[in-house]
Design a protein around this motif. Structure first.
Motif, PDB file in Angstrom:
ATOM      1  N   PRO A   1      12.007  25.735  40.408  1.00  0.00           N
ATOM      2  CA  PRO A   1      12.044  25.485  41.852  1.00  0.00           C
ATOM      3  C   PRO A   1      11.176  26.506  42.590  1.00  0.00           C
ATOM      4  CG  PRO A   1      14.192  26.269  41.050  1.00  0.00           C
ATOM      5  CD  PRO A   1      13.294  26.139  39.876  1.00  0.00           C
ATOM      6  N   GLY A   2      10.291  26.021  43.415  1.00  0.00           N
ATOM      7  CA  GLY A   2       9.432  26.919  44.157  1.00  0.00           C
ATOM      8  C   GLY A   2       8.241  27.361  43.338  1.00  0.00           C
ATOM      9  N   VAL A   3       7.548  28.368  43.846  1.00  0.00           N
ATOM     10  CA  VAL A   3       6.354  28.901  43.188  1.00  0.00           C
ATOM     11  C   VAL A   3       6.785  29.973  42.189  1.00  0.00           C
ATOM     12  CG1 VAL A   3       4.189  30.123  43.566  1.00  0.00           C
ATOM     13  CG2 VAL A   3       4.965  28.423  45.226  1.00  0.00           C
ATOM     14  N   VAL A   4       6.265  29.864  40.962  1.00  0.00           N
ATOM     15  CA  VAL A   4       6.616  30.809  39.906  1.00  0.00           C
ATOM     16  C   VAL A   4       5.339  31.438  39.377  1.00  0.00           C
ATOM     17  CG1 VAL A   4       7.672  31.046  37.630  1.00  0.00           C
ATOM     18  CG2 VAL A   4       8.618  29.412  39.268  1.00  0.00           C
ATOM     19  N   ARG A   5       5.329  32.762  39.280  1.00  0.00           N
ATOM     20  CA  ARG A   5       4.162  33.492  38.755  1.00  0.00           C
ATOM     21  C   ARG A   5       4.161  33.389  37.234  1.00  0.00           C
ATOM     22  NH1 ARG A   5      -0.453  35.434  38.722  1.00  0.00           N
ATOM     23  NH2 ARG A   5      -0.987  37.617  38.767  1.00  0.00           N
ATOM     24  N   CYS A   6       2.981  33.249  36.653  1.00  0.00           N
ATOM     25  CA  CYS A   6       2.829  33.258  35.201  1.00  0.00           C
ATOM     26  C   CYS A   6       1.561  34.040  34.872  1.00  0.00           C
ATOM     27  CB  CYS A   6       2.793  31.829  34.655  1.00  0.00           C
ATOM     28  SG  CYS A   6       1.190  31.028  34.745  1.00  0.00           S
ATOM     29  N   PRO A   7       1.300  34.308  33.583  1.00  0.00           N
ATOM     30  CA  PRO A   7       0.112  35.095  33.226  1.00  0.00           C
ATOM     31  C   PRO A   7      -1.222  34.450  33.631  1.00  0.00           C
ATOM     32  CG  PRO A   7       1.620  34.979  31.369  1.00  0.00           C
ATOM     33  CD  PRO A   7       2.152  34.055  32.422  1.00  0.00           C
ATOM     34  N   HIS A   8      -1.214  33.150  33.879  1.00  0.00           N
ATOM     35  CA  HIS A   8      -2.458  32.440  34.176  1.00  0.00           C
ATOM     36  C   HIS A   8      -2.604  32.052  35.639  1.00  0.00           C
ATOM     37  CE1 HIS A   8      -2.806  32.314  29.868  1.00  0.00           C
ATOM     38  NE2 HIS A   8      -1.639  31.718  29.805  1.00  0.00           N
ATOM     39  N   GLY A   9      -1.653  32.410  36.476  1.00  0.00           N
ATOM     40  CA  GLY A   9      -1.701  32.049  37.886  1.00  0.00           C
ATOM     41  C   GLY A   9      -0.309  31.793  38.433  1.00  0.00           C
ATOM     42  N   TYR A  10      -0.140  30.644  39.070  1.00  0.00           N
ATOM     43  CA  TYR A  10       1.141  30.267  39.671  1.00  0.00           C
ATOM     44  C   TYR A  10       1.480  28.830  39.320  1.00  0.00           C
ATOM     45  CZ  TYR A  10       0.491  34.406  42.535  1.00  0.00           C
ATOM     46  OH  TYR A  10       0.296  35.691  42.953  1.00  0.00           O
ATOM     47  N   ARG A  11       2.761  28.589  39.036  1.00  0.00           N
ATOM     48  CA  ARG A  11       3.238  27.222  38.825  1.00  0.00           C
ATOM     49  C   ARG A  11       3.860  26.739  40.125  1.00  0.00           C
ATOM     50  NH1 ARG A  11       8.047  26.479  34.948  1.00  0.00           N
ATOM     51  NH2 ARG A  11       9.121  26.982  36.852  1.00  0.00           N
ATOM     52  N   LEU A  12       3.359  25.633  40.619  1.00  0.00           N
ATOM     53  CA  LEU A  12       3.869  25.018  41.840  1.00  0.00           C
ATOM     54  C   LEU A  12       4.884  23.941  41.483  1.00  0.00           C
ATOM     55  CD1 LEU A  12       0.469  24.577  43.731  1.00  0.00           C
ATOM     56  CD2 LEU A  12       2.083  26.480  43.890  1.00  0.00           C
ATOM     57  N   PRO A  13       5.692  23.506  42.440  1.00  0.00           N
ATOM     58  CA  PRO A  13       6.611  22.398  42.161  1.00  0.00           C
ATOM     59  C   PRO A  13       5.834  21.181  41.657  1.00  0.00           C
ATOM     60  CG  PRO A  13       7.121  23.401  44.279  1.00  0.00           C
ATOM     61  CD  PRO A  13       5.831  24.027  43.800  1.00  0.00           C
ATOM     62  N   GLY A  14       6.429  20.453  40.730  1.00  0.00           N
ATOM     63  CA  GLY A  14       5.768  19.292  40.163  1.00  0.00           C
ATOM     64  C   GLY A  14       4.895  19.629  38.976  1.00  0.00           C
ATOM     65  N   ASP A  15       5.072  20.819  38.388  1.00  0.00           N
ATOM     66  CA  ASP A  15       4.291  21.263  37.229  1.00  0.00           C
ATOM     67  C   ASP A  15       2.784  21.272  37.484  1.00  0.00           C
ATOM     68  OD1 ASP A  15       6.443  21.872  35.658  1.00  0.00           O
ATOM     69  OD2 ASP A  15       6.498  19.949  34.627  1.00  0.00           O
ATOM     70  N   VAL A  16       2.394  21.767  38.633  1.00  0.00           N
ATOM     71  CA  VAL A  16       0.981  21.927  38.983  1.00  0.00           C
ATOM     72  C   VAL A  16       0.666  23.414  38.940  1.00  0.00           C
ATOM     73  CG1 VAL A  16      -0.741  21.612  40.803  1.00  0.00           C
ATOM     74  CG2 VAL A  16       0.975  19.845  40.394  1.00  0.00           C
ATOM     75  N   THR A  17      -0.463  23.769  38.316  1.00  0.00           N
ATOM     76  CA  THR A  17      -0.842  25.170  38.157  1.00  0.00           C
ATOM     77  C   THR A  17      -1.976  25.552  39.097  1.00  0.00           C
ATOM     78  OG1 THR A  17      -0.196  25.195  35.831  1.00  0.00           O
ATOM     79  CG2 THR A  17      -1.766  26.873  36.527  1.00  0.00           C
ATOM     80  N   VAL A  18      -1.815  26.685  39.781  1.00  0.00           N
ATOM     81  CA  VAL A  18      -2.915  27.321  40.503  1.00  0.00           C
ATOM     82  C   VAL A  18      -3.423  28.399  39.555  1.00  0.00           C
ATOM     83  CG1 VAL A  18      -3.591  28.701  42.487  1.00  0.00           C
ATOM     84  CG2 VAL A  18      -1.913  26.893  42.764  1.00  0.00           C
ATOM     85  N   SER A  19      -4.623  28.214  39.043  1.00  0.00           N
ATOM     86  CA  SER A  19      -5.151  29.085  37.998  1.00  0.00           C
ATOM     87  C   SER A  19      -5.805  30.334  38.565  1.00  0.00           C
ATOM     88  CB  SER A  19      -6.175  28.314  37.163  1.00  0.00           C
ATOM     89  OG  SER A  19      -6.766  29.167  36.217  1.00  0.00           O
ATOM     90  N   SER A  20      -5.547  31.461  37.907  1.00  0.00           N
ATOM     91  CA  SER A  20      -6.223  32.705  38.291  1.00  0.00           C
ATOM     92  C   SER A  20      -7.638  32.754  37.710  1.00  0.00           C
ATOM     93  CB  SER A  20      -5.410  33.912  37.805  1.00  0.00           C
ATOM     94  OG  SER A  20      -5.237  33.855  36.409  1.00  0.00           O
ATOM     95  N   LEU A  21      -7.994  31.774  36.872  1.00  0.00           N
ATOM     96  CA  LEU A  21      -9.315  31.736  36.246  1.00  0.00           C
ATOM     97  C   LEU A  21     -10.324  30.909  37.036  1.00  0.00           C
ATOM     98  CD1 LEU A  21      -8.073  31.073  32.596  1.00  0.00           C
ATOM     99  CD2 LEU A  21      -8.626  33.273  33.649  1.00  0.00           C
ATOM    100  N   LEU A  22      -9.883  30.176  38.058  1.00  0.00           N
ATOM    101  CA  LEU A  22     -10.760  29.297  38.821  1.00  0.00           C
ATOM    102  C   LEU A  22     -11.036  29.849  40.212  1.00  0.00           C
ATOM    103  CD1 LEU A  22      -9.128  25.846  37.976  1.00  0.00           C
ATOM    104  CD2 LEU A  22     -11.103  26.903  36.878  1.00  0.00           C
ATOM    105  N   SER A  23     -12.095  29.354  40.819  1.00  0.00           N
ATOM    106  CA  SER A  23     -12.399  29.730  42.204  1.00  0.00           C
ATOM    107  C   SER A  23     -11.437  29.013  43.154  1.00  0.00           C
ATOM    108  CB  SER A  23     -13.844  29.346  42.544  1.00  0.00           C
ATOM    109  OG  SER A  23     -13.957  27.925  42.614  1.00  0.00           O
TER     110      SER A  23
END
Length: 102
Positions: A1-23
């Motif tokens: 639930p909500g935004v979760v930090r992970c080693p590769h960026g952030y997991r948004l609701p709905g299993d969508v990733t905001v990647s720290s590797l992308l612009s």
């Protein structure tokens, strides 16, 4: 639930990733594309509530049935993990995007 930090960026609701590797531009595109199936469902429901036609009803039932079949049955059978740089923890194949394309 909500935004979760992970080693590769952030997991948004709905299993969508905001990647720290992308612009930022690439992330905006990817996040939008990740939410397209949910947007399709929302638009279909709103259209059905507004028009109340049988075509709209059958489309909502198709989308709901396809999503349920994919999320509750097919992903459990296939059980293919997502790519290693994803923050989502659920199985990713078959994807909702591919399922809607059928």
């Amino acid at each position: 639930p909500g935004v979760v930090r992970c080693p590769h960026g952030y997991r948004l609701p709905g299993d969508v990733t905001v990647s720290s590797l992308l612009s930022v531009k690439e992330n905006v595109f990817c996040v939008f594309y990740g939410y397209v199936p949910m947007l399709v469902i929302a638009v279909a429901v709103v259209e059905f509530l507004y028009v109340r036609g049988t075509r709209e009803l059958f489309f909502v039932l198709y989308v709901a049935g396809t999503t349920a079949l994919n999320e509750l049955l097919l992903k459990g059978i296939v059980q293919q993990p997502r790519p290693g740089v994803s923050c989502a923890v659920t199985c990713g194949v078959p994807s909702s995007h591919a399922t809607f394309a059928m």
